[in-house]
Design a protein around this motif. Sequence first.
Motif, PDB file in Angstrom:
ATOM      1  N   SER A 166     117.697  61.737  60.228  1.00 36.46           N
ATOM      2  CA  SER A 166     118.780  62.706  60.086  1.00 36.46           C
ATOM      3  C   SER A 166     119.680  62.729  61.316  1.00 36.46           C
ATOM      4  O   SER A 166     120.908  62.720  61.205  1.00 36.46           O
ATOM      5  CB  SER A 166     118.198  64.101  59.834  1.00 36.46           C
ATOM      6  N   LYS A 167     119.070  62.755  62.495  1.00 37.42           N
ATOM      7  CA  LYS A 167     119.854  62.791  63.737  1.00 37.42           C
ATOM      8  C   LYS A 167     120.685  61.528  63.902  1.00 37.42           C
ATOM      9  O   LYS A 167     121.841  61.575  64.322  1.00 37.42           O
ATOM     10  CB  LYS A 167     118.918  62.985  64.933  1.00 37.42           C
ATOM     11  N   TYR A 168     120.085  60.388  63.565  1.00 40.51           N
ATOM     12  CA  TYR A 168     120.819  59.120  63.676  1.00 40.51           C
ATOM     13  C   TYR A 168     122.025  59.114  62.734  1.00 40.51           C
ATOM     14  O   TYR A 168     123.153  58.793  63.136  1.00 40.51           O
ATOM     15  CB  TYR A 168     119.903  57.936  63.347  1.00 40.51           C
ATOM     16  N   VAL A 169     121.796  59.454  61.467  1.00 36.64           N
ATOM     17  CA  VAL A 169     122.873  59.404  60.471  1.00 36.64           C
ATOM     18  C   VAL A 169     123.979  60.395  60.823  1.00 36.64           C
ATOM     19  O   VAL A 169     125.171  60.075  60.725  1.00 36.64           O
ATOM     20  CB  VAL A 169     122.319  59.673  59.050  1.00 36.64           C
ATOM     21  N   PHE A 170     123.603  61.599  61.243  1.00 32.29           N
ATOM     22  CA  PHE A 170     124.594  62.610  61.623  1.00 32.29           C
ATOM     23  C   PHE A 170     125.466  62.098  62.767  1.00 32.29           C
ATOM     24  O   PHE A 170     126.704  62.133  62.700  1.00 32.29           O
ATOM     25  CB  PHE A 170     123.875  63.900  62.050  1.00 32.29           C
ATOM     26  N   THR A 171     124.821  61.603  63.808  1.00 33.37           N
ATOM     27  CA  THR A 171     125.551  61.134  64.994  1.00 33.37           C
ATOM     28  C   THR A 171     126.400  59.917  64.682  1.00 33.37           C
ATOM     29  O   THR A 171     127.589  59.856  65.029  1.00 33.37           O
ATOM     30  CB  THR A 171     124.559  60.796  66.128  1.00 33.37           C
ATOM     31  N   LYS A 172     125.804  58.941  64.007  1.00 32.88           N
ATOM     32  CA  LYS A 172     126.509  57.691  63.724  1.00 32.88           C
ATOM     33  C   LYS A 172     127.655  57.892  62.738  1.00 32.88           C
ATOM     34  O   LYS A 172     128.710  57.243  62.861  1.00 32.88           O
ATOM     35  CB  LYS A 172     125.520  56.657  63.183  1.00 32.88           C
ATOM     36  N   LEU A 173     127.490  58.794  61.765  1.00 31.29           N
ATOM     37  CA  LEU A 173     128.561  59.056  60.808  1.00 31.29           C
ATOM     38  C   LEU A 173     129.799  59.595  61.513  1.00 31.29           C
ATOM     39  O   LEU A 173     130.917  59.125  61.281  1.00 31.29           O
ATOM     40  CB  LEU A 173     128.089  60.047  59.742  1.00 31.29           C
ATOM     41  N   LEU A 174     129.608  60.575  62.387  1.00 38.36           N
ATOM     42  CA  LEU A 174     130.752  61.163  63.088  1.00 38.36           C
ATOM     43  C   LEU A 174     131.372  60.171  64.068  1.00 38.36           C
ATOM     44  O   LEU A 174     132.589  60.181  64.294  1.00 38.36           O
ATOM     45  CB  LEU A 174     130.319  62.440  63.803  1.00 38.36           C
ATOM     46  N   GLU A 175     130.559  59.310  64.635  1.00 41.92           N
ATOM     47  CA  GLU A 175     131.108  58.263  65.502  1.00 41.92           C
ATOM     48  C   GLU A 175     131.897  57.250  64.688  1.00 41.92           C
ATOM     49  O   GLU A 175     132.967  56.799  65.112  1.00 41.92           O
ATOM     50  CB  GLU A 175     129.971  57.549  66.246  1.00 41.92           C
ATOM     51  N   ARG A 176     131.371  56.888  63.521  1.00 40.69           N
ATOM     52  CA  ARG A 176     132.030  55.896  62.672  1.00 40.69           C
ATOM     53  C   ARG A 176     133.355  56.426  62.129  1.00 40.69           C
ATOM     54  O   ARG A 176     134.337  55.679  62.032  1.00 40.69           O
ATOM     55  CB  ARG A 176     131.088  55.526  61.522  1.00 40.69           C
ATOM     56  N   LEU A 177     133.387  57.707  61.744  1.00 36.31           N
ATOM     57  CA  LEU A 177     134.623  58.297  61.223  1.00 36.31           C
ATOM     58  C   LEU A 177     135.689  58.459  62.293  1.00 36.31           C
ATOM     59  O   LEU A 177     136.874  58.549  61.989  1.00 36.31           O
ATOM     60  CB  LEU A 177     134.322  59.657  60.578  1.00 36.31           C
ATOM     61  N   ASP A 178     135.257  58.488  63.551  1.00 36.15           N
ATOM     62  CA  ASP A 178     136.203  58.643  64.667  1.00 36.15           C
ATOM     63  C   ASP A 178     135.829  57.655  65.766  1.00 36.15           C
ATOM     64  O   ASP A 178     135.416  58.018  66.861  1.00 36.15           O
ATOM     65  CB  ASP A 178     136.151  60.082  65.200  1.00 36.15           C
ATOM     66  N   ASP A 179     135.977  56.369  65.445  1.00 31.79           N
ATOM     67  CA  ASP A 179     135.521  55.351  66.392  1.00 31.79           C
ATOM     68  C   ASP A 179     136.358  55.294  67.664  1.00 31.79           C
ATOM     69  O   ASP A 179     135.916  54.749  68.675  1.00 31.79           O
ATOM     70  CB  ASP A 179     135.463  53.974  65.726  1.00 31.79           C
ATOM     71  N   ARG A 180     137.559  55.871  67.654  1.00 29.43           N
ATOM     72  CA  ARG A 180     138.396  55.917  68.861  1.00 29.43           C
ATOM     73  C   ARG A 180     138.240  57.235  69.617  1.00 29.43           C
ATOM     74  O   ARG A 180     138.864  57.435  70.657  1.00 29.43           O
ATOM     75  CB  ARG A 180     139.867  55.724  68.479  1.00 29.43           C
ATOM     76  N   ARG A 181     137.421  58.136  69.080  1.00 31.93           N
ATOM     77  CA  ARG A 181     137.161  59.444  69.711  1.00 31.93           C
ATOM     78  C   ARG A 181     138.463  60.222  69.923  1.00 31.93           C
ATOM     79  O   ARG A 181     138.712  60.808  70.968  1.00 31.93           O
ATOM     80  CB  ARG A 181     136.437  59.286  71.057  1.00 31.93           C
ATOM     81  N   LEU A 182     139.308  60.228  68.867  1.00 32.23           N
ATOM     82  CA  LEU A 182     140.623  60.856  68.961  1.00 32.23           C
ATOM     83  C   LEU A 182     140.832  61.985  67.945  1.00 32.23           C
ATOM     84  O   LEU A 182     141.888  62.604  67.925  1.00 32.23           O
ATOM     85  CB  LEU A 182     141.721  59.796  68.740  1.00 32.23           C
ATOM     86  N   LEU A 183     139.830  62.246  67.104  1.00 30.18           N
ATOM     87  CA  LEU A 183     140.040  63.213  66.024  1.00 30.18           C
ATOM     88  C   LEU A 183     139.405  64.562  66.292  1.00 30.18           C
ATOM     89  O   LEU A 183     139.948  65.595  65.908  1.00 30.18           O
ATOM     90  CB  LEU A 183     139.505  62.644  64.709  1.00 30.18           C
ATOM     91  N   TYR A 184     138.244  64.587  66.907  1.00 28.81           N
ATOM     92  CA  TYR A 184     137.562  65.858  67.166  1.00 28.81           C
ATOM     93  C   TYR A 184     136.778  65.766  68.471  1.00 28.81           C
ATOM     94  O   TYR A 184     136.459  64.674  68.956  1.00 28.81           O
ATOM     95  CB  TYR A 184     136.632  66.251  66.007  1.00 28.81           C
ATOM     96  N   SER A 185     136.520  66.937  69.028  1.00 27.97           N
ATOM     97  CA  SER A 185     135.808  67.030  70.305  1.00 27.97           C
ATOM     98  C   SER A 185     134.337  67.349  70.075  1.00 27.97           C
ATOM     99  O   SER A 185     133.924  67.663  68.949  1.00 27.97           O
ATOM    100  CB  SER A 185     136.443  68.128  71.162  1.00 27.97           C
ATOM    101  N   GLN A 186     133.566  67.305  71.145  1.00 27.98           N
ATOM    102  CA  GLN A 186     132.158  67.662  71.056  1.00 27.98           C
ATOM    103  C   GLN A 186     132.007  69.121  70.615  1.00 27.98           C
ATOM    104  O   GLN A 186     131.105  69.463  69.852  1.00 27.98           O
ATOM    105  CB  GLN A 186     131.477  67.453  72.415  1.00 27.98           C
ATOM    106  N   GLU A 187     132.920  69.954  71.080  1.00 29.29           N
ATOM    107  CA  GLU A 187     132.905  71.368  70.685  1.00 29.29           C
ATOM    108  C   GLU A 187     133.161  71.509  69.187  1.00 29.29           C
ATOM    109  O   GLU A 187     132.520  72.317  68.507  1.00 29.29           O
ATOM    110  CB  GLU A 187     133.976  72.130  71.479  1.00 29.29           C
ATOM    111  N   ASN A 188     134.080  70.707  68.647  1.00 34.20           N
ATOM    112  CA  ASN A 188     134.339  70.717  67.200  1.00 34.20           C
ATOM    113  C   ASN A 188     133.115  70.272  66.408  1.00 34.20           C
ATOM    114  O   ASN A 188     132.793  70.827  65.350  1.00 34.20           O
ATOM    115  CB  ASN A 188     135.506  69.792  66.850  1.00 34.20           C
ATOM    116  N   ILE A 189     132.425  69.259  66.908  1.00 30.63           N
ATOM    117  CA  ILE A 189     131.253  68.715  66.217  1.00 30.63           C
ATOM    118  C   ILE A 189     130.169  69.772  66.042  1.00 30.63           C
ATOM    119  O   ILE A 189     129.409  69.753  65.058  1.00 30.63           O
ATOM    120  CB  ILE A 189     130.716  67.473  66.970  1.00 30.63           C
TER     121      ILE A 189
END
Length: 673
Positions: free
Chosen positions: A50-73
């Motif tokens: 679960s932790k892997y999929v959650f983390t990797k999904l959000l990284e994959r959806l924002d691979d440039r780290r330009l859409l949301y912040s850690q606070e948003n996550i």
Amino acid sequence: MHTFLRFIFLFVVTTTFAQTELSFCNKSSLILDMLEKNHYKPKTIDDEFSKYVFTKLLERLDDRRLLYSQENIEELASLKDKLDDYLQNGECDFINEVTVFYEKHLKQAIQTIEKFEKMKLDFSGKDTVTYGSFKEKALFSKTPKTLEKRWSKKIRVDIIRDYLSLTDPSNFPKIKAQLKQKVIAENKCFIVDKLQVVNGLQSYVETTFLDVVCSYFDPHSSFFDPTDNATFMNSIGTENNSIGVWFSKNSDGKIVVSGLQTGSTAWKEKEINTGDLVLSLESNDTKVSTTCLSLESLYDFINDENNKTITFNVLDDKNINKTIVLRKENLKIEGNAVNSFILKGEQNVGYISLPSFYTNLDYGFGSANDIAKELFKLNAVDIDGLILDLRGNGGGSMKQAIDLAGMFIDKGPLGIYRDQQDNKTIVKDFNRGTLFTKPLIILINSESASASEFIAAALRDHNRALIVGSKTYGKGTIQQILPLQQEEGFVRITIEKMYGFKGNSHQAIGIQPDIEFPNLLSGIEDGESANANVIVSDTIQKDVYFEIPEAANYENLRAKSLARIEKNKASMTIKNINTNLRDYLDNERKLPLSITGLQQDRDRFNAIFEKSDDIEMTHDTFEVVNLADYKEILAYNKNKAKENSYAIKSIQTDHEIEETYHILADYIKQLAH
């Protein structure tokens, strides 16, 4: 069943009657069941999953780290250790929550970009931009405020880089507004592309999620929807009247070359390469800029039957602007995508380069059949040895690799496949006899993978080939493609692992050559071992007992090669570039955000490759000669003559081929005593 499926691609005919679409939950359940039953090393679906999929999904959806912040996550934090429970209980509403979150932040990103349209941007250098080590993982901004600052820096960096890439840069203040408008438009297009993704945003998030689920098991297990499958099938097959080049969008949303079709003129001439950034294309006095151009529109322009010749303006990996003209050609009936040469010198040596183990889906033939034809012709001219060049060969059809290996040995085992239940299948050459019995060298590098590694390992285990070059990629697993019910997606699953018939595996470690050459990317590219969830290397108790010829002693050959390499200008240049490139990439770079700051960094990078032309050196060690039958073809085919001229020049100036020739000449003499 597995043995049969290993050797062919699985094609399933689509049914035409009406069917009910599978829900996301049903797809998830089916995929997890397929992975559990078929994967070489299935994993438990638990909180770690679960932790892997959650983390990797959000990284994959924002691979440039330009859409949301850690606070948003943190808004989605409740899902982090619950995804396994939801999937196992058939509760899949969470995917709607993720999609709403993703859409919200895509729209916010557009609003953020638009803020800078009327804002004065600072290029004085008071601000800085920091680039970490190339192996460091990119982090999300901590807060929405720091994310907005990241956007500000990205836009300014894009403007400066566009300015520096101009062939003849004008006064920056004069064209700053124009560049800003272009960069703002490109960045908005980058976001709009994501919002308007084919099949809709919900489908995209679901497909990405399912692909991430597969990647938890290993790097090569994946999910793709029917649209992706059609693209995949086109990429391994052939097509009529094509320029032989495929395109995709990179993480910046810009169009890049993603691949070259085996046998095409583009593939043979290598003037356009994977990774080149496409700036514009032109045909029949119509010029199209790729700024905000969709892939669909790009292919519409290329496929227009009136556009028979297309001119591409590209930027290569060294930031060099190139103009390349590609003519459409009928690739469907390409009879032979490989060609052999004779290297005439102290010894007459055959040379064949094979960039992929391709198969012709229409006629059932492929690379093995093509090379067999070349071996017959080379045998007829009585060469003294052969160089088989597998550099850059990322694999392909395992059947083609097995058939090819069998041409160099009389009979016997080539390797072992092991599956989930520890069943071992011995891969054999069932055809008695050989097509080529003289000394053989296989040339490899860090991009040689999978089927390439299999054949190199098999022929070395038989003491049939000397392996030279640099360490290979390290992919020793086998995948099978299975359709979901009603063909609403396809799952590529790693079902088996390869071993040499002596019980050793090259998985995640690669094949170390018998004689090693300096490598430009040594210490920079780690191959298979750098992937997340990589299947580790191991050995098995061999169940194969086969008498093989006594191994040759390569110590003398190795010593002579090393002495030549130490004096070789090309090799010394490679070592120097590698040292400086590693120093550049390994260390954090904090740059003033200004024209001067980024130009100095670019100049430092370009200086690393300043003497790269020394890598291509002419020599008089051998002369590259065509076989007689091919000379007749060249006499009346201007396009093939042009390709041939390029190929001869490429071989003649390749220092690794030259050193391989020296090693083979020494080897031939050693065997004669």
